[in-house]
Design a protein around this motif. Structure first.
Motif, short mmCIF file in Angstrom:
data_model
loop_
_atom_site.label_atom_id
_atom_site.label_comp_id
_atom_site.label_asym_id
_atom_site.label_seq_id
_atom_site.Cartn_x
_atom_site.Cartn_y
_atom_site.Cartn_z
N UNK A 1 0.81 -1.22 0.00
CA UNK A 1 0.00 0.00 0.00
C UNK A 1 0.84 1.28 0.00
N UNK A 2 2.16 1.16 0.17
CA UNK A 2 3.00 2.36 0.13
C UNK A 2 3.12 2.86 -1.30
N UNK A 3 2.99 4.16 -1.48
CA UNK A 3 3.14 4.77 -2.79
C UNK A 3 4.60 5.21 -2.94
N UNK A 4 5.38 4.41 -3.65
CA UNK A 4 6.81 4.68 -3.77
C UNK A 4 7.11 5.93 -4.58
N UNK A 5 6.16 6.39 -5.37
CA UNK A 5 6.41 7.61 -6.15
C UNK A 5 6.54 8.83 -5.24
N UNK A 6 5.99 8.76 -4.03
CA UNK A 6 6.08 9.87 -3.08
C UNK A 6 7.41 9.86 -2.32
N UNK A 7 8.19 8.83 -2.51
CA UNK A 7 9.46 8.73 -1.81
C UNK A 7 10.65 9.19 -2.66
N UNK A 8 10.39 9.85 -3.74
CA UNK A 8 11.46 10.29 -4.64
C UNK A 8 12.43 11.23 -3.92
N UNK A 9 13.68 11.14 -4.28
CA UNK A 9 14.68 12.03 -3.72
C UNK A 9 15.42 11.48 -2.53
N UNK A 10 15.05 10.32 -2.07
CA UNK A 10 15.73 9.72 -0.93
C UNK A 10 17.11 9.22 -1.33
#
Length: 68
Positions: free
Chosen positions: A4-13
């Protein structure tokens, strides 16, 4: 990670960004539970290891003297 995690929101890590800072001055060693019960704290473990290291060093030095 969960589906259920949206990986697109984790960009830039950045992977490992704080790794060196977190491990600086740290040396974590895990010992078996039966040994952990014998040592009440890290000071006791350090004392025992120093005695063992000194004995090993003494044995090694005497072995070198005999082999000459």
């Amino acid at each position: 990670m969960r589906k259920e995690y949206d990986l697109s929101k984790l960009a830039g890590g950045v992977r490992g960004k704080y790794y060196r800072r977190a491990t600086a001055g740290t040396n974590l060693v895990l010992i078996e539970p039966d040994l952990a019960n014998m040592f009440p704290d890290s000071e006791a473990v350090n004392r025992a290891l120093r005695v063992l290291a000194e004995a090993a060093q003494t044995a090694s030095a005497s072995k070198r003297r005999r082999s000459r």
